[in-house]
Design a protein around this motif. Structure first.
Motif, PDB file in Angstrom:
ATOM      1  N   ALA A 269       0.832  -1.207   0.000  1.00 32.54           N
ATOM      2  CA  ALA A 269       0.000   0.000   0.000  1.00 32.54           C
ATOM      3  C   ALA A 269       0.865   1.254   0.000  1.00 32.54           C
ATOM      4  O   ALA A 269       0.612   2.203  -0.757  1.00 32.54           O
ATOM      5  CB  ALA A 269      -0.932  -0.011   1.208  1.00 32.54           C
ATOM      6  N   TRP A 270       1.883   1.293   0.849  1.00 30.96           N
ATOM      7  CA  TRP A 270       2.767   2.459   0.890  1.00 30.96           C
ATOM      8  C   TRP A 270       3.478   2.653  -0.453  1.00 30.96           C
ATOM      9  O   TRP A 270       3.583   3.784  -0.953  1.00 30.96           O
ATOM     10  CB  TRP A 270       3.797   2.309   2.002  1.00 30.96           C
ATOM     11  CG  TRP A 270       3.343   2.767   3.338  1.00 30.96           C
ATOM     12  CD1 TRP A 270       3.085   2.007   4.444  1.00 30.96           C
ATOM     13  CD2 TRP A 270       3.101   4.131   3.739  1.00 30.96           C
ATOM     14  NE1 TRP A 270       2.694   2.789   5.495  1.00 30.96           N
ATOM     15  CE2 TRP A 270       2.701   4.100   5.099  1.00 30.96           C
ATOM     16  CE3 TRP A 270       3.170   5.359   3.097  1.00 30.96           C
ATOM     17  CZ2 TRP A 270       2.384   5.255   5.813  1.00 30.96           C
ATOM     18  CZ3 TRP A 270       2.855   6.517   3.800  1.00 30.96           C
ATOM     19  CH2 TRP A 270       2.471   6.459   5.137  1.00 30.96           C
TER      20      TRP A 270
ATOM     21  N   MET B 203       0.926   4.010  -2.949  1.00 34.43           N
ATOM     22  CA  MET B 203       0.538   5.390  -2.667  1.00 34.43           C
ATOM     23  C   MET B 203       1.621   6.351  -3.146  1.00 34.43           C
ATOM     24  O   MET B 203       1.318   7.415  -3.709  1.00 34.43           O
ATOM     25  CB  MET B 203       0.268   5.574  -1.172  1.00 34.43           C
ATOM     26  CG  MET B 203      -1.029   4.944  -0.710  1.00 34.43           C
ATOM     27  SD  MET B 203      -1.565   5.443   0.948  1.00 34.43           S
ATOM     28  CE  MET B 203      -0.281   4.787   1.983  1.00 34.43           C
TER      29      MET B 203
ATOM     30  N   SER C  23       1.403   8.760  -6.558  1.00 36.55           N
ATOM     31  CA  SER C  23       1.581  10.199  -6.315  1.00 36.55           C
ATOM     32  C   SER C  23       2.755  10.758  -7.104  1.00 36.55           C
ATOM     33  O   SER C  23       3.110  11.936  -6.940  1.00 36.55           O
ATOM     34  CB  SER C  23       1.803  10.452  -4.817  1.00 36.55           C
ATOM     35  OG  SER C  23       0.705  10.002  -4.053  1.00 36.55           O
TER      36      SER C  23
ATOM     37  N   ASP D 172       2.597   4.355  10.437  1.00 38.60           N
ATOM     38  CA  ASP D 172       1.169   4.064  10.325  1.00 38.60           C
ATOM     39  C   ASP D 172       0.592   3.625  11.668  1.00 38.60           C
ATOM     40  O   ASP D 172      -0.279   4.280  12.206  1.00 38.60           O
ATOM     41  CB  ASP D 172       0.872   3.050   9.211  1.00 38.60           C
ATOM     42  CG  ASP D 172       1.878   1.928   9.116  1.00 38.60           C
ATOM     43  OD1 ASP D 172       2.333   1.434  10.168  1.00 38.60           O
ATOM     44  OD2 ASP D 172       2.215   1.524   7.983  1.00 38.60           O
TER      45      ASP D 172
ATOM     46  N   PRO E 235      -2.695   1.504   6.238  1.00 36.05           N
ATOM     47  CA  PRO E 235      -2.932   1.898   4.842  1.00 36.05           C
ATOM     48  C   PRO E 235      -3.477   0.774   3.974  1.00 36.05           C
ATOM     49  O   PRO E 235      -3.634   0.948   2.767  1.00 36.05           O
ATOM     50  CB  PRO E 235      -1.531   2.314   4.370  1.00 36.05           C
ATOM     51  CG  PRO E 235      -0.614   1.404   5.134  1.00 36.05           C
ATOM     52  CD  PRO E 235      -1.262   1.238   6.499  1.00 36.05           C
TER      53      PRO E 235
ATOM     54  N   TYR F 258      -5.862   1.069   1.016  1.00 35.70           N
ATOM     55  CA  TYR F 258      -5.481   1.651  -0.275  1.00 35.70           C
ATOM     56  C   TYR F 258      -5.412   0.590  -1.363  1.00 35.70           C
ATOM     57  O   TYR F 258      -5.680   0.891  -2.539  1.00 35.70           O
ATOM     58  CB  TYR F 258      -4.150   2.400  -0.198  1.00 35.70           C
ATOM     59  CG  TYR F 258      -3.879   3.119  -1.502  1.00 35.70           C
ATOM     60  CD1 TYR F 258      -4.682   4.184  -1.884  1.00 35.70           C
ATOM     61  CD2 TYR F 258      -2.886   2.696  -2.374  1.00 35.70           C
ATOM     62  CE1 TYR F 258      -4.494   4.824  -3.100  1.00 35.70           C
ATOM     63  CE2 TYR F 258      -2.683   3.329  -3.590  1.00 35.70           C
ATOM     64  CZ  TYR F 258      -3.490   4.395  -3.950  1.00 35.70           C
ATOM     65  OH  TYR F 258      -3.309   5.016  -5.156  1.00 35.70           O
TER      66      TYR F 258
ATOM     67  N   ARG G 258      -7.316   1.470  -4.737  1.00 36.23           N
ATOM     68  CA  ARG G 258      -6.583   1.497  -6.008  1.00 36.23           C
ATOM     69  C   ARG G 258      -7.234   0.551  -7.015  1.00 36.23           C
ATOM     70  O   ARG G 258      -7.327   0.857  -8.206  1.00 36.23           O
ATOM     71  CB  ARG G 258      -5.137   1.104  -5.762  1.00 36.23           C
ATOM     72  CG  ARG G 258      -4.233   1.253  -6.967  1.00 36.23           C
ATOM     73  CD  ARG G 258      -2.790   0.951  -6.582  1.00 36.23           C
ATOM     74  NE  ARG G 258      -1.878   1.477  -7.580  1.00 36.23           N
ATOM     75  CZ  ARG G 258      -1.383   0.759  -8.577  1.00 36.23           C
ATOM     76  NH1 ARG G 258      -1.709  -0.511  -8.708  1.00 36.23           N
ATOM     77  NH2 ARG G 258      -0.555   1.319  -9.451  1.00 36.23           N
TER      78      ARG G 258
ATOM     79  N   ALA H 134      -8.854   5.992  -5.457  1.00 36.05           N
ATOM     80  CA  ALA H 134      -7.437   6.008  -5.080  1.00 36.05           C
ATOM     81  C   ALA H 134      -6.990   7.357  -4.529  1.00 36.05           C
ATOM     82  O   ALA H 134      -5.947   7.445  -3.875  1.00 36.05           O
ATOM     83  CB  ALA H 134      -6.570   5.612  -6.273  1.00 36.05           C
TER      84      ALA H 134
ATOM     85  N   ARG I 148      -5.723   8.257  -0.840  1.00 35.63           N
ATOM     86  CA  ARG I 148      -4.348   8.185  -0.335  1.00 35.63           C
ATOM     87  C   ARG I 148      -3.866   9.512   0.224  1.00 35.63           C
ATOM     88  O   ARG I 148      -2.871   9.562   0.955  1.00 35.63           O
ATOM     89  CB  ARG I 148      -3.400   7.727  -1.434  1.00 35.63           C
ATOM     90  CG  ARG I 148      -3.229   8.716  -2.586  1.00 35.63           C
ATOM     91  CD  ARG I 148      -2.275   8.190  -3.654  1.00 35.63           C
ATOM     92  NE  ARG I 148      -2.146   9.086  -4.785  1.00 35.63           N
ATOM     93  CZ  ARG I 148      -2.887   9.034  -5.881  1.00 35.63           C
ATOM     94  NH1 ARG I 148      -3.851   8.116  -5.987  1.00 35.63           N
ATOM     95  NH2 ARG I 148      -2.711   9.885  -6.873  1.00 35.63           N
ATOM     96  N   GLU I 149      -4.551  10.602  -0.095  1.00 31.10           N
ATOM     97  CA  GLU I 149      -4.070  11.919   0.318  1.00 31.10           C
ATOM     98  C   GLU I 149      -4.009  12.053   1.834  1.00 31.10           C
ATOM     99  O   GLU I 149      -3.240  12.864   2.349  1.00 31.10           O
ATOM    100  CB  GLU I 149      -4.943  13.022  -0.281  1.00 31.10           C
ATOM    101  CG  GLU I 149      -4.770  13.192  -1.781  1.00 31.10           C
ATOM    102  CD  GLU I 149      -3.309  13.392  -2.178  1.00 31.10           C
ATOM    103  OE1 GLU I 149      -2.634  14.246  -1.549  1.00 31.10           O
ATOM    104  OE2 GLU I 149      -2.840  12.675  -3.086  1.00 31.10           O
TER     105      GLU I 149
ATOM    106  N   MET J 164      -0.530  10.859   2.082  1.00 33.65           N
ATOM    107  CA  MET J 164       0.452  11.526   1.234  1.00 33.65           C
ATOM    108  C   MET J 164       0.619  13.005   1.551  1.00 33.65           C
ATOM    109  O   MET J 164       1.644  13.596   1.222  1.00 33.65           O
ATOM    110  CB  MET J 164       0.072  11.351  -0.246  1.00 33.65           C
ATOM    111  CG  MET J 164       0.273   9.949  -0.768  1.00 33.65           C
ATOM    112  SD  MET J 164       2.007   9.397  -0.723  1.00 33.65           S
ATOM    113  CE  MET J 164       1.979   8.382   0.762  1.00 33.65           C
TER     114      MET J 164
END
Length: 727
Positions: free
Chosen positions: A433-434, A437, A441, A494, A594, A597, A601, A608, A611-612, A615
């Motif tokens: 997930a990380w 993300m 981005s 997290d 996370p 996500y 996604r 998706a 994710r903000e 992020m």
């Protein structure tokens, strides 16, 4: 000195740093366990000079003659493979080496240390041995002097028979090696030296603090306690220490075999193939393993490819993955995707390639991509250095181990049947997930290992350090992370960072990073206080063992608290999204997993954007993408840009698709939901770039900040350019 001391005891200093007062820090800094084998970049490139596709020819139906050699070259198969039974006496029957030399095919030798020792029991042969695998006895082929001598003899014969060829590129000790069986739950001890484990414990804990270990234990000794313990009572160290000891023994044994191969053939890298996901089992702590090999083929499971790229010193070592042909577009995509991420080729599984002695027609369709990778774009990557956006993702192997302990509780006594950990493990899903993300981005990253952080601190090249499910952190790691933050870095965790130490013992005073984040993890916390309140983890992985979609995985029989942000809260009574200034830096504790996500996604572009919530903290640290697709939406969703600094000073950029990827412990890195449309895209830089060239077409595109390009989504756009230093 007993032979086992050569790969067990603390050895020569790795750095000029003084010995630390912390025994564990001293162990990481000075132990033989972390000494690297020879890993010289120029030396490795001489043996493996470019992108090489090596068919694993067990079902090669077209023979070894001039016609098959020409067919290989014409279709982009510029490499080859030799197994241990293709050389020596068998060589006179097949003419394999003569054929390879005649057609200039770089090859690797598989099973150079034979079969049946580093990899135990093929296929169904493991079934009669499951009680041994799950028991607390001794590995059937223990790591000792006799085993080492046996493998030396095999290696001398196999290397002597193949080292006469100028086309040799690498030796693989074995395929899918493991101190257990793949990464299946395995509880035995790997060495028959009874003094080895106590000696190792004294090195790790210090001679005055060696814990009492009166017997070798199993997960079943620990499992019933998980529902009873609070954090302060929690002690997984008897089991985690055993696994770490096995990893140390195994990786050192692999390193000694690699160095033995170098004495027999100093010109050729040696390593292994069939590498598995990072795991509590089998020797797949990549912070250790990548110090002990010079060549590796690993399946793209559990982020292994990105971890290997990150731990590959200066990109020196040839790292590849397996190719399974599923469709024409997928094979073309794999070629460009893995090249864009620094791989040096493929080992191809030759099943269904031929209809008798006739090659199937899909070969002609994928041949242009394979030839272009091998002949045109691959050579550009010689000496290229991965470029990141000053973001690091932390690699904590102790947290992977504890994660398995917590995940497997849901299975109760059927934990012995748990397989496919890379598609179940909380650690793997959180890492993924990380990664996505960040990629979605427009940002690139490196993994940063616990070994490097303890030995060197967090390097100045990073501005953001992400702690993904880093449950277990040592005091040494905590000191380094705090120093990074207070000197100006941003640390983002997290959930539950450092609540346990590196041995899996709960911290009686609360989380080790609580002061940094300005929070207090109650040492009296139990399962009831975490996620759904019935397990220590987010998902009941027994109920979801055969999940099909991420949404199903995260919702089926799940009682977690879904935060307003759309992500699961970890500590049920704590707030989320806490930010604290620390010196010149900032510390952010999300108290959110996370994992959702992965489902967002999968749902598409709009979903998706959730994710903000994670992020924005990366952006607040001053990290923004320097090149993006302008006005990207659903059609472009999943695109990724990678970039490499070339020895010439130019930058090489790839625009490719980053879909979901599926594989198994037997291989594969195939795409899921691959797009194949041809789109006009606007590649927009923050600052002007100069002398832009399309490396695939040869077209000169001039200077500027925006470039309109055509992108076939299952292929890659490949540009090189010089950056405008005056901007």
């Amino acid at each position: 000195m007993r032979w086992s001391l050569l790969f067990l005891a603390s050895g020569g200093l790795l750095t000029c740093l003084p010995a630390a007062e912390d025994p564990y820090e001293n162990y990481i800094r000075t132990s033989e366990d972390f000494r690297a084998v020879k890993q010289d970049a120029a030396w490795a490139r001489k043996a493996w000079p470019g992108w090489i596709y090596m068919p694993w020819t067990y079902q090669w139906g077209i023979g070894y003659d001039d016609a098959s050699g020409k067919w290989s070259r014409d279709h982009g198969y510029n490499g080859a493979f030799i197994d241990h039974d293709h050389i020596g006496t068998a060589q006179s029957k097949t003419g394999r080496l003569d054929w390879i030399n005649q057609h200039g095919l770089r090859f690797y030798v598989d099973h150079v240390a034979g079969k049946g020792v580093l990899h135990l029991w093929d296929g169904d042969k493991v079934k009669p041995h499951l009680n041994e695998v799950h028991g607390t006895g001794l590995r059937p082929a223990p790591l000792n002097a006799d085993t080492f001598a046996k493998l030396q003899t095999v290696m001398r014969r196999n290397i002597a028979a193949s080292s006469t060829s100028p086309m040799r590129a690498a030796y693989a000790l074995d395929d899918e090696p493991s101190w257990g069986h793949f990464v299946h739950p395995t509880m035995w001890q790997v060495t028959d030296d009874a003094s080895a484990y106590p000696r190792w414990l004294a090195t790790v804990y210090g001679t005055d603090h060696v814990p009492k270990r009166d017997r070798w234990i199993s997960y079943e000794d620990l499992r019933p306690k998980l529902a009873e313990w609070n954090v302060a009572e929690f002690d997984a160290s008897p089991l985690m220490d055993q696994w770490t000891f096995n990893d140390a023994q195994w990786c050192n044994f692999i390193g000694r075999l690699v160095e033995h191969a170098n004495t027999l053939d100093p010109a050729t890298p040696c390593g292994l193939v069939g590498g598995q996901a990072p795991s509590a089992f089998g020797g797949y702590d990549y912070a250790r393993l990548m110090r002990k090999v010079q060549f590796i083929e690993s399946y793209n499971l559990g982020s292994s490819q990105a971890i290997i790229r990150s731990f590959n010193p200066q990109g020196a070592l040839p790292a590849v993955t397996t190719h399974f042909h599923k469709s024409v577009n997928d094979t073309i995509w794999q070629t460009w995707y893995y090249l864009a991420h620094g791989n040096r080729g493929h080992i191809g599984w030759v099943e269904g390639w031929f209809d008798g002695a006739t090659s199937r027609e899909w070969h002609a369709q994928v041949a242009p991509a394979l030839r272009e990778a091998g002949d045109k774009v691959g050579p550009l990557m010689a000496g290229a250095q991965w470029r990141h956006d000053r973001v690091a993702i932390y690699y904590s192997h102790a947290s992977i181990q504890l994660g398995w302990i917590l995940d497997a509780e849901a299975h109760r006594k059927t934990w012995v049947n748990r397989n496919a950990d890379e598609r179940l493990a909380s650690a793997a899903h959180v890492r993924r997930a990380w990664e996505n993300m960040l990629r979605d981005s427009g940002l690139q990253y490196n993994f940063l290992s616990y070994v490097d952080v303890i030995q060197k601190g967090v390097p100045d090249e990073y501005r953001v350090l992400i702690l993904p499910a880093c449950l277990c952190l040592s005091d040494a790691e905590i000191r380094a992370i705090q120093a990074f933050c207070r000197s100006g870095g941003t640390v983002i965790a997290d959930y539950l960072p450092g609540v346990w130490d590196q041995h899996g013992r709960g911290r009686a005073e609360g989380g080790g990073l609580d002061d940094l984040f300005g929070v207090k993890h109650d040492p009296k916390m139990r399962q009831a206080d975490i996620f759904g309140g019935t397990l220590w983890v987010e998902v009941d992985q027994d109920a979801n063992y055969s999940w099909k979609t991420y949404r199903e995985f995260l919702t089926n029989k799940n009682t977690c608290i879904l935060d307003d942000s759309g992500f699961h809260k970890a500590v049920r009574t704590q707030p989320t999204n806490q930010v604290k200034a620390q010196g010149k830096g900032r510390a952010v504790l999300m108290n959110l997993s996370p994992q959702w996500y992965n489902a967002y996604r999968e749902a598409g572009f709009e979903a998706a954007m959730k994710r903000e919530v994670f992020m924005r903290h990366v952006a607040d640290a001053g990290i923004t993408p320097w090149v993006r697709l302008a006005n990207a939406g659903e059609r472009e969703h999943g695109y990724e840009i990678t970039y490499w600094k070339l020895p010439s000073g130019r930058t090489l950029l790839y625009l490719c698709l980053n879909p979901e990827i599926r594989g198994t412990s037997l291989g594969g890195g195939n795409s899921v939901g691959l797009k194949s449309s041809t789109l006009p895209v606007n590649l927009r830089f923050n600052k002007p770039v100069q002398h832009v060239r399309n490396e695939r077409s040869g077209q000169e595109l001039g200077n500027g900040k925006e470039f309109i390009l055509e992108w076939k989504q299952h292929e890659a756009v490949v540009l090189s350019f010089a950056e405008d230093s005056s901007s």
